[in-house]
Design an enzyme around this catalytic site. Structure first.
Site, short mmCIF file in Angstrom:
data_model
loop_
_atom_site.label_atom_id
_atom_site.label_comp_id
_atom_site.label_asym_id
_atom_site.label_seq_id
_atom_site.Cartn_x
_atom_site.Cartn_y
_atom_site.Cartn_z
N GLU A 70 0.84 -1.21 0.00
CA GLU A 70 0.00 0.00 0.00
C GLU A 70 0.87 1.25 0.00
O GLU A 70 2.03 1.20 0.42
CB GLU A 70 -0.94 0.01 1.19
CG GLU A 70 -0.24 0.28 2.52
CD GLU A 70 -1.10 1.09 3.48
OE1 GLU A 70 -1.47 2.24 3.15
OE2 GLU A 70 -1.38 0.58 4.58
N VAL A 85 -5.55 0.64 2.74
CA VAL A 85 -5.79 -0.80 2.69
C VAL A 85 -6.99 -1.12 1.80
O VAL A 85 -6.94 -2.01 0.96
CB VAL A 85 -5.97 -1.38 4.11
CG1 VAL A 85 -6.49 -2.81 4.06
CG2 VAL A 85 -4.65 -1.32 4.88
N ASP A 121 -11.57 0.33 5.44
CA ASP A 121 -10.83 -0.93 5.36
C ASP A 121 -11.71 -2.10 5.77
O ASP A 121 -11.59 -3.20 5.20
CB ASP A 121 -9.61 -0.91 6.29
CG ASP A 121 -8.55 0.08 5.86
OD1 ASP A 121 -8.69 0.68 4.78
OD2 ASP A 121 -7.56 0.26 6.60
N LYS A 127 -4.34 -0.78 14.15
CA LYS A 127 -3.59 0.26 14.83
C LYS A 127 -4.06 0.43 16.27
O LYS A 127 -5.26 0.46 16.53
CB LYS A 127 -3.75 1.59 14.09
CG LYS A 127 -2.96 1.63 12.80
CD LYS A 127 -3.35 2.80 11.96
CE LYS A 127 -4.75 2.64 11.44
NZ LYS A 127 -5.18 3.74 10.59
N1 PSU Z 1 -1.42 2.13 9.58
C1 PSU Z 1 -0.29 2.85 9.73
N2 PSU Z 1 -0.11 3.93 8.97
C2 PSU Z 1 -1.02 4.30 8.05
C3 PSU Z 1 -2.21 3.54 7.88
C4 PSU Z 1 -2.36 2.46 8.67
O1 PSU Z 1 0.54 2.55 10.55
O2 PSU Z 1 -0.79 5.28 7.38
C5 PSU Z 1 -3.20 3.91 6.82
C6 PSU Z 1 -3.57 2.69 5.99
O3 PSU Z 1 -3.48 3.08 4.63
C7 PSU Z 1 -5.00 2.42 6.37
C8 PSU Z 1 -5.48 3.82 6.63
O4 PSU Z 1 -5.72 1.76 5.34
O5 PSU Z 1 -4.41 4.39 7.37
C9 PSU Z 1 -6.77 3.87 7.40
O6 PSU Z 1 -7.20 5.20 7.45
P1 PSU Z 1 -8.67 5.55 7.98
O7 PSU Z 1 -8.61 5.29 9.47
O8 PSU Z 1 -8.89 7.01 7.66
O9 PSU Z 1 -9.60 4.66 7.26
#
Ligand code: PSU
Ligand code: MN
Length: 286
Positions: free
Chosen positions: A8, A89, A123, A140
């Site tokens: 990604e 993702v 995701d 995370k």
């Molecule tokens: N985990 C990390 N760093 C990131 C991400 C995840 O350590 O930058 C990114 C991934 O691309 C994941 C996205 O799909 O954050 C999710 O963002 P959101 O919570 O806005 O959906």
């Protein structure tokens, strides 16, 4: 032809500070090559979907301002406007499968955020809809992990623990929750991918790999820093797609860079495990 691993790009464009973002991207690609597979970073360059980036394209993307963080809903927009995009993702999973690449590596998946806002990453529904294999270090730690874990279960996503029983929490090796099944080898994962496909199931398999021990951070220490960062985000009104990058950045500051070191170690480790799985699947599938 050899086996392929998709990577990604949002972690490079939004998740990591410059200039280490470029270094880490290169290290991830190298880890996949060391594992005998071909790394293909997915990204959007001037509105065009890229399946794999050249060294020059990667350098350009890692240094570029005004890159859009693209989940699925952003793909039609960037394709039309001609913008640059890092793929999360959800978008990477979709684009990788579309390009015939079943295995992809990332850091941590998005999930259900803490607090009242009902912020749920795209995701999760993507994992429920697209039959890939996503190698990650769990979700995370900034998220509401119990809710995220429940949601994966509700959606029928198979959660495997790579040589572990605990569902990892990204920087930390444990979350207090379990995986559905422990696996010891890439061959086991590949065989489950094949069974999933034979059954006609459309959900992803999530392979959760704990952060390498020497770089992992204790859960209790992280909790305090996360709570503080979360309060700051609320008071500054930070939400939507800006929230994850904001929290990750605050944590890197609060841990004097140790969260960044953990992030780096787990990204490269996941890339290597993904290569092993891609090779094993390639062997039984061809
Ligand atoms: N985990 C990390 N760093 C990131 C991400 C995840 O350590 O930058 C990114 C991934 O691309 C994941 C996205 O799909 O954050 C999710 O963002 P959101 O919570 O806005 O959906
Ligand atoms: Mn969100």
């Amino acid at each position: 032809m050899k086996s392929k691993v998709a990577l990604e790009s949002t972690v490079i464009t939004h998740g990591l500070p410059r200039p280490v973002n470029l270094e880490i991207a290169q290290e991830m690609q190298e880890a996949v090559r060391q594992g005998g597979a071909e790394p293909l970073m997915m990204a959007i360059l001037a509105g065009e979907i890229q399946v794999g980036l050249s060294e020059a394209q990667l350098e350009d993307l890692a240094a570029r301002e005004n890159v859009r963080k693209c989940s699925l809903r952003d793909l039609p927009i960037v394709a039309q406007t001609g913008e640059y995009g890092g793929t999360t993702v959800s978008a990477t999973l979709y684009l990788a499968l579309r390009a015939g690449i079943p295995v992809f590596a990332t850091g941590g998946i998005g999930g259900v955020h803490r607090g009242e806002a009902m912020d749920i990453s795209a995701d999760l529904p993507a994992l429920a809809q697209f039959p890939g294999t996503v190698v990650c270090a769990g979700a995370k730690s900034i998220l509401d992990l119990p809710r995220t874990r429940e949601r994966l279960e509700t959606d029928g996503v198979t959660v495997l623990g790579w040589q572990c029983d605990a569902f990892p929490a990204f920087y930390s090796r444990e979350s207090g929750m379990e995986v559905d099944q422990r696996v010891e080898s890439a061959a086991e994962v590949a065989s489950m991918m094949q069974e999933r496909d034979r059954l006609g199931l459309r959900q992803s398999i999530l392979v959760a790999v704990p952060c390498p021990e020497k770089s992992a951070l204790p859960r209790e220490e992280m909790e305090e820093a996360i709570a503080a960062a979360e309060r700051e985000a609320v008071s500054q009104g930070i939400m939507g797609k800006a929230l994850t990058p904001f929290l990750l950045n605050r944590l890197a500051e609060a841990t004097q860079g140790r969260s960044l070191a953990a992030n780096r170690a787990l990204l490269c480790n996941n890339a290597r495990v993904a290569a092993d799985i891609a090779n094993a699947f390639y062997e039984i599938d061809t």
